[in-house]
Write an enzyme that holds these catalytic residues in place. Sequence first.
Site, PDB file in Angstrom:
ATOM      1  N   SER A  84      58.626  55.694  29.725  1.00 18.10           N
ATOM      2  CA  SER A  84      57.889  54.551  29.193  1.00 18.10           C
ATOM      3  C   SER A  84      57.130  54.985  27.934  1.00 18.10           C
ATOM      4  O   SER A  84      57.744  55.445  26.977  1.00 18.10           O
ATOM      5  CB  SER A  84      56.965  53.970  30.268  1.00 18.10           C
ATOM      6  OG  SER A  84      56.454  52.721  29.872  1.00 18.10           O
ATOM      7  N   ASP A 102      65.525  47.126  34.079  1.00 11.60           N
ATOM      8  CA  ASP A 102      64.131  47.335  33.679  1.00 11.60           C
ATOM      9  C   ASP A 102      63.560  46.070  33.041  1.00 11.60           C
ATOM     10  O   ASP A 102      63.990  45.669  31.958  1.00 11.60           O
ATOM     11  CB  ASP A 102      64.056  48.499  32.703  1.00 11.60           C
ATOM     12  CG  ASP A 102      62.626  48.908  32.377  1.00 11.60           C
ATOM     13  OD1 ASP A 102      61.688  48.217  32.815  1.00 11.60           O
ATOM     14  OD2 ASP A 102      62.459  49.919  31.679  1.00 11.60           O
ATOM     15  N   HIS A 144      61.837  49.913  36.081  1.00  7.88           N
ATOM     16  CA  HIS A 144      61.014  50.847  35.320  1.00  7.88           C
ATOM     17  C   HIS A 144      60.652  52.069  36.160  1.00  7.88           C
ATOM     18  O   HIS A 144      60.555  53.182  35.647  1.00  7.88           O
ATOM     19  CB  HIS A 144      59.756  50.134  34.833  1.00  7.88           C
ATOM     20  CG  HIS A 144      59.176  50.704  33.570  1.00  7.88           C
ATOM     21  ND1 HIS A 144      59.895  50.786  32.396  1.00  7.88           N
ATOM     22  CD2 HIS A 144      57.953  51.231  33.300  1.00  7.88           C
ATOM     23  CE1 HIS A 144      59.127  51.330  31.459  1.00  7.88           C
ATOM     24  NE2 HIS A 144      57.965  51.616  31.985  1.00  7.88           N
TER      25      HIS A 144
END
Length: 532
Positions: A190, A424, A462
């Site tokens: 991320s 995601d 994610h």
Amino acid sequence: MKAPLLTCFLLLMCSAATAAPPKAFTQAQCVGLKTAHVDAASIGLPTRGAVITAVAMAGQPNEPHCKLEGQIKPVDLKAPNIEFQLYLPLLWNGKALQLGGSGFDGAIKGADTARLAPAATPGALKQGYATFGSDSGHQGGVSDASFTLNDEAWENFAGAQIKKTHDVAIALIQQAYGRKPSRMYFQGNSQGGHEALAAIQRFPLDYDGAIAIHPVYNVVELHMAGIRIGQAVYNTPGAWISPAKSALIANAVMGACDKLDGLSDGIVANVKACDATFTLAHLRCKNGKDDGAGCLSDKQMSLVKMLSKPVSLGVTLPTGDRFAPWPILQGADAASIVSVFGSGADKPNPEASNLIISFPYMMGDQAVRYEVMRSPDYDSLTFDPATHQARLQELASQVDNNDADIRAFVQHGGKLLMMHGTADMAVPPGNTVAYYDRLKTQFGEKTLRQFARFYLAPGFTHYSGPFRLSWDSLGTLDKWVDHGIDPGQQVMIDTNKATAGREMPLCDYPLFPKYKGQGDTRVASSFECVTQ
């Protein structure tokens, strides 16, 4: 001694000299580092030096290590320190791993362990890596951007902390072991994935390899897309999609697309075929009016369509004027869809610290109020990006890292691994696809494969999803960098409780794993990576 034997002897001696182990590091020496410090002159960007605030021995008997906590002092006395942690194994392998954070950072995230590593793989410290990370130069929640009101804190978050933390850690490693690492890697997910790309773009000679997972390399663009989502959800009565309707969407897509990869396993792997197969119109309510949880109204249909194609930002940034589409119709699970729409239709409290409101909007709201408007009380639901183009472009030039010209890193011998989950809903996979395509344009596919690999992981969101991925990316990178072993076919392992241990190939983009039609469905060898 005959010439061939002499040559062989000399080569062995050179090899032995190169591979000579560092000096022994003991518990007593660990404690002695409490008085260690790093002068400002040893740090490549302006600071007032760094000090150690705590030292302790930690770890199990088979993984003894020294944990250092410290502070890098800012030039601006009103700016926060950069808080860092450095873990030094007593049995060092001569290498180091820098780890990135998440969101707006604000805390030191797992500076002692590699990201998404399989349970059966020894931890980075047990393998002998020195590991380290920082809070990026401020304390606070991952969804709190108030620190950006201080210019030096913003500069640190925008990338300076990567270099400062690196240089301090290297200096302390040298004090501890008597030499610098032979290999220096960066890994992050991320925002940490963004930091991995920032590291090799901005400080290419500092790193031998990087692992960028779900990288938010164009964070301003992502936040503007979040604002557009928030405005579409909260400024349009009746547009909000409830958790029940999120489940409706997820289940409908799964029903239509699950078997397109040859196996009904709760994972949509053949995303391209799903795009051609699933028909959103089947979910439309009669007459387009909201008739309850079993269908979507026309306003809700419009919202889903908006997210399923490139999202117009309403402004042109250095990285573009549209953001990648969200995979809402490509296998995202209900929970991740809810995170985008939020669990309530009312105008949100911007300071909420949970997913009651849309997560992309919550992050974009923080960026608008603190970075753009510099006003905590500003209502971002009224924000017009076009009227603030100059400020947004300025911010993007400072924090975004979409430069595909990474020749300095490549010429240094650097290797890059990138990975993104196909489901995601926090950072759409198409965003990383776009950067990989830029790399391909810059270098050509044949040359690119000499130093970079990009994988798409079906069913991975994610952090979770129908296939909650684990993958030995650090081992793969190290073998490639240190031993010249090509990554070859990668394998991902599920960590979801109900399906823990099942395997699937982690295919090179644009391939996906297709079941061969026979063999154990939990074993990677029963699948093949194909284009259709």
